[in-house]
Write a protein that holds these residues in place. Structure first.
Motif: not given
Length: 415
Positions: A221-222, A381-387
């Motif tokens: 989850e991002t 970056e591939i994304g910013i994970s919020t998990q």
């Protein structure tokens, strides 16, 4: 066979060929892709103009058009991101742990590619480049499904990347882009167990929650970013204004921009007029709590729904709080565990904020806009994970690997 399943199968079939490429082979392809982007700038910009015109006709907001828009400088930045990825240490094959057991077994734990990564994203064509580059460096095949708003740009970028892969002697099928813009293509990806090893959604809250709630393929989850900045009573005025305005107005369309400014009552009592002036000059519409509106007549009323909204626009909520605890309570209720900031000269309060606030990135006296793989030194970056599993915060190369145990014996059996 549908387009989605066919392309996922092609990526899965080619993935093993990537797993054991040398760093030199992957870097050669990344440099070739960077050159292809620069040399293909005019073709990319032509395709992007088609997307922008379609967006304007469909009533896309100015902030979202900004996320979609490319220019020569942004393309140059995308190419530079690929070159930076090439210069980074390759995590694949890294030995994380070595164990020698009493029975003579020699056990090595090492990093390996995940396999085939599905990425679902919205109107940001730079994600096509970032995702392709990071997946290539980590030996992962990738199935990309971008938003319809950026389809022309994404197709052109993917074609240039394919040509670069072939120039470097690598199979182009390791990169697949879904052209079907119907929502059903997203839903199909979510169920491709056995072909996709993980799905990473990048976009607004509705997209991310749809993926999280409906996928049978594992999901990272991002990115939904309802980020806050808290101005403490002891905050330096000029620093506070500089950080807050940057966090909101430097580029409001991205997930690490601020959506709510929390202000200690004593700071507000002294400086709220300066806060209003600073955001007015930056072209930001303010929506405030009752106490805010008593000090700033131009602020509209902020609702509970406003506090729960990721605007991605020049709109900011402002709320006056009694103290640090009330600020943290607000963040706990409305935050998305992305990026949070405290501006204060009180080191004790700063430490408490950074320890207690549950977010991937927690700042003291710095803008939330720094939550970014490039700014953290990860390259793209591939994304910013919020998990919290298996990666958190800006996801660079190591976040796109798994682990494998390699065990060497000499005939041992278990009794």
């Amino acid at each position: 066979m549908s387009e989605v399943k066919q392309k996922a199968a092609l990526a899965a079939a080619r993935a093993p060929q990537l797993a054991w490429l040398t760093s030199e082979q992957k870097n050669h392809a990344l440099f070739a892709a960077a050159d292809a982007l620069i040399n293909g700038t005019e073709e990319i910009l032509k395709a992007n103009r088609e997307d922008l015109e379609r967006g304007r006709q469909n009533g896309t907001t100015a902030a979202m058009l900004d996320r979609l828009a490319l220019n020569a400088e942004r393309i140059k930045g995308m190419a530079e991101g690929l070159r930076q990825i090439a210069e980074l240490k390759d995590p694949v094959g890294e030995v994380l742990e070595t164990l020698d057991r009493p029975n003579g077994l020699h056990i090595v734990k090492k990093r390996v590619p995940i396999g085939v990564i599905g990425i679902i994203y919205e109107a940001r064509p730079n994600v096509t480049v970032d995702a392709a580059g990071l997946c290539l460096k980590t030996g992962n095949a990738v199935l990309l499904r971008g938003g319809s708003a950026a389809l022309s740009s994404n197709i052109q970028i993917a074609e240039l990347f394919h040509a670069a892969l072939e120039t470097a002697g690598l199979p182009k099928d390791v990169l697949q882009l879904v052209h079907d813009s119907d929502r059903s293509s997203v839903d199909e990806m979510l169920k491709l167990n056995g072909l996709l090893d993980v799905i990473i959604p990048r976009g607004g809250s509705s997209l991310i929650q749809h993926v999280v709630q409906n996928a049978s393929v594992p999901v990272i989850e991002t990115g939904a970013g309802i980020c806050h900045t808290y101005l403490d009573a002891s905050a330096d005025l000029e620093m506070a204004l500089r950080i807050a305005v940057n966090a909101k107005a430097q580029r409001p369309s991205v997930c690490n921009s601020m959506e709510t400014l929390l202000i200690h009552q004593h700071f507000a009592g002294q400086y709220m007029d300066r806060v209003g002036e600073a955001f007015k000059a930056a072209g930001v519409e303010l929506r405030g709590c009752k106490r805010t509106r008593e000090l700033l007549s131009e602020a509209k009323a902020a609702t509970e729904q406003d506090y729960a909204t990721e605007y991605n626009d020049y709109i900011l909520n402002v709320k006056i709080v009694d103290d640090l605890q009330q600020a943290m309570d607000h963040i706990a209720k409305f935050g998305t565990k992305h990026s949070e900031c405290i501006v204060t000269e009180n080191e004790e309060l700063a430490a408490r904020f950074q320890n207690e606030v549950d977010a991937a990135a927690v700042y003291h006296n710095a803008s939330t806009r720094f939550t970014d793989g490039f700014e953290f030194g990860f390259g793209a970056e591939i994304g910013i994970s919020t998990q919290k599993l298996h990666a958190r915060g800006p996801m660079g190369l190591s976040a796109l690997t798994s682990t494998k145990y390699i065990i060497k014996g000499s005939g041992q059996i278990r009794g």
